[in-house]
Design an enzyme around this catalytic site. Structure first.
Site, PDB file in Angstrom:
ATOM      1  N   CYS A  43       0.816  -1.211   0.000  1.00  0.00           N
ATOM      2  CA  CYS A  43       0.000   0.000   0.000  1.00  0.00           C
ATOM      3  C   CYS A  43       0.847   1.258   0.000  1.00  0.00           C
ATOM      4  CB  CYS A  43      -0.942  -0.003   1.201  1.00  0.00           C
ATOM      5  SG  CYS A  43      -1.983   1.473   1.297  1.00  0.00           S
ATOM      6  N   CYS A  48      -1.581   1.636  -3.065  1.00  0.00           N
ATOM      7  CA  CYS A  48      -2.608   2.663  -2.975  1.00  0.00           C
ATOM      8  C   CYS A  48      -2.074   4.076  -2.770  1.00  0.00           C
ATOM      9  CB  CYS A  48      -3.621   2.326  -1.886  1.00  0.00           C
ATOM     10  SG  CYS A  48      -3.066   1.229  -0.594  1.00  0.00           S
ATOM     11  N   LYS A  51      -0.266   5.333  -6.049  1.00  0.00           N
ATOM     12  CA  LYS A  51      -1.288   5.332  -7.106  1.00  0.00           C
ATOM     13  C   LYS A  51      -2.265   6.478  -6.925  1.00  0.00           C
ATOM     14  CE  LYS A  51      -4.677   2.707  -6.539  1.00  0.00           C
ATOM     15  NZ  LYS A  51      -5.389   1.448  -6.219  1.00  0.00           N
ATOM     16  N   TYR A 178      -9.740  -3.544 -10.914  1.00  0.00           N
ATOM     17  CA  TYR A 178      -9.601  -2.157 -10.470  1.00  0.00           C
ATOM     18  C   TYR A 178      -8.235  -1.575 -10.814  1.00  0.00           C
ATOM     19  CZ  TYR A 178      -6.897  -3.656  -6.339  1.00  0.00           C
ATOM     20  OH  TYR A 178      -5.947  -4.174  -5.501  1.00  0.00           O
ATOM     21  N   GLU A 182      -7.906   1.728 -13.115  1.00  0.00           N
ATOM     22  CA  GLU A 182      -7.298   2.912 -12.506  1.00  0.00           C
ATOM     23  C   GLU A 182      -6.135   3.420 -13.343  1.00  0.00           C
ATOM     24  OE1 GLU A 182      -8.407   2.118  -7.809  1.00  0.00           O
ATOM     25  OE2 GLU A 182      -6.535   1.337  -8.625  1.00  0.00           O
ATOM     26  N   HIS A 437     -27.710  21.226   0.359  1.00  0.00           N
ATOM     27  CA  HIS A 437     -27.801  21.762  -0.995  1.00  0.00           C
ATOM     28  C   HIS A 437     -26.965  23.034  -1.141  1.00  0.00           C
ATOM     29  CE1 HIS A 437     -29.730  22.548  -4.854  1.00  0.00           C
ATOM     30  NE2 HIS A 437     -29.887  23.807  -4.466  1.00  0.00           N
ATOM     31  N   GLU A 442     -26.183  15.192  -1.801  1.00  0.00           N
ATOM     32  CA  GLU A 442     -27.599  15.300  -1.469  1.00  0.00           C
ATOM     33  C   GLU A 442     -28.456  14.316  -2.263  1.00  0.00           C
ATOM     34  OE1 GLU A 442     -29.812  18.842  -2.744  1.00  0.00           O
ATOM     35  OE2 GLU A 442     -28.099  19.361  -4.000  1.00  0.00           O
TER      36      GLU A 442
END
Length: 448
Positions: A43, A48, A51, A178, A182, A437, A442
């Site tokens: 990682c 991760c 990346k 993934y 990616e 909002h 939302e």
């Protein structure tokens, strides 16, 4: 425990191993961790963290173009790969130092050697020393899988991609998961011509079909080329370093780089686990029980090497649970239900809980609510790219079984929504919540 050199010996200083080591030491255990490469594991060093930094860098391609629609007089900008690469690697070095300091501060001995198991309580170090421990924890993680065919040695994996000497103009990425999607987005935003070669007929198996189909649609509209049901036959490397990639039943592809993103396998080969009677499955993963114990009572395993859920936060939870249970007198087990996950594609995807197909398979029928919209920023920027939020709901109890989304900042929004799914909240609880909002988030409380 005077009969042993250590109370705990950990093999692998990745996320799971580091957490287990420092927490066990904090409980008073004498702990050592052996790491043959770099502290931090996949990682931090080549996964991760670097990346995600590349993802941030890639986003500027669209952000700079969009800025002109918002009144900013942005000149033509050139991208310099070496600058980003070197800054990313410097950040990796910094984080690795922090990890090392954390272990040192918790009085964990770090041994920078390869370690192999030689028995239920013994470990051999590559420097020639053998040590003993009451408990041994295997946290060696996983490694990229590379298919074997003529010329496959000319490809690289995610282990090597972060240190490229130069940015390739034409990139072929093998895989549909993934990692493949990616890096397809990253290299495309950097201006590379990207072709994704997938042996199957879909991307991102296991993710919600509507969400992954939306990513495919957007990726293709941006110019990323996808070849499905396509198998590699050979790769030829020319004298100038370029590649000719041949696949079954399709035209050859000329490329400057071939990146294999064809899955990851547990890193158990050569660890000597058989000397302790540790059983591994057909995929090379260590078999463990709910308390992370292997078939040998003194040997445990956490993280990707067990091939349960290959995610860093899961490995950390497993390392924590191990330390709490074995040394903290606070038995704890990891709950693998409703674990959120994200794909840092362009745009990103995120999801938690059951997909629509999984829910239908279990229940027969479900309620599905969606919101298909264009983010306000995209509207003003003149981008047709649409976000899609989806909620899967139990047909009788109204409990939200899963939330899946694709769009700007989807992972950041999904993390909070995952708490609601984990807590077993109902669709009515979302409906009763006043919208914030204007925001993209939302839409989670406006789905009808």
């Amino acid at each position: 425990m005077a009969d042993f050199d250590y109370d705990l010996f950990v093999i692998g200083a990745g996320s799971g191993g580091v957490r287990a080591s420092r927490v066990s030491a904090a409980y008073g255990a004498k702990v050592a961790v052996a790491e043959e490469y770099r502290v931090g594991g996949t990682c931090v060093i080549r996964g991760c963290v670097p990346k995600k930094l590349l993802v941030y860098g890639a986003h500027f391609a669209e952000d700079l173009a969009d800025a002109r629609r918002f009144g900013w007089q942005v000149p033509e900008c050139a991208f310099d790969w070496a600058t980003l690469r070197d800054h990313v690697m410097a950040e990796v070095d910094r984080i690795e130092t922090v990890y090392g300091q954390t272990l040192e501060n918790n009085k964990v001995e770090v041994i920078r050697e390869r370690a192999t198991v030689t028995g239920p309580h013994s470990v051999a170090l590559s420097g020639g020393r053998t040590v003993t421990a009451k408990h041994i924890l295997i946290a060696t993680g996983a490694t990229p899988m590379v298919p074997t065919f003529p010329g496959s040695e000319h490809g690289i994996t995610s282990n090597e991609v972060f240190g490229l000497p130069a940015l390739p103009k034409r990139v072929v990425i093998a895989g549909g998961g993934y990692i493949a999607n990616e890096f397809a987005g990253i290299f495309h935003e950097f201006g590379c011509r990207v072709t994704v070669v997938n042996r199957g007929d879909t991307i991102l198996r296991g993710y919600d079909a509507q969400i992954r189909d939306r990513l495919l649609q957007i990726s293709m509209s941006k110019g990323i080329d996808f070849r499905f049901n396509c198998t590699f036959e050979s790769v030829e490397k020319r004298d100038d370093g370029t590649l000719v990639i041949r696949t079954a039943g399709d035209d050859p592809i000329e490329a400057d780089m071939l990146l294999f993103a064809t899955g990851r396998k547990p890193l158990t080969e050569g660890l000597g686990l058989e000397t302790a009677g540790v059983v591994i499955d057909g995929n090379g993963a260590i078999k463990v029980d709910a308390d992370n114990r292997t078939t040998c009572d003194s040997v445990y395993a956490v993280g990707d090497v067990t091939n349960r859920i290959q995610l860093t936060p899961v490995a950390i939870r497993e390392g924590q649970a191990f330390a709490d249970t074995v040394f903290g007198n606070k038995p704890r087990r990891v709950d693998y239900n409703n674990v959120p996950a994200a794909v840092f594609s362009h745009p990103p995807m995120a999801g938690v809980g059951l997909t629509e197909s999984q829910a239908r398979e279990r229940l027969g029928s479900v309620k599905v609510f969606t919101s298909d919209f264009r983010a306000m920023k995209n509207v003003l920027a003149g981008r047709n790219e649409r976000a899609l939020y989806k909620m899967v709901v139990h047909p009788e109890t109204d409990v939200v079984l899963g939330i899946h989304m694709i769009g700007p900042e989807a992972p950041e929004i999904l993390q909070a929504a995952a708490v609601a799914v984990k807590a077993g909240l109902t669709k009515q609880a979302f409906d009763d919540t006043v919208a914030l909002h204007p925001s993209m988030a939302e839409e989670l409380v406006l789905m009808r």
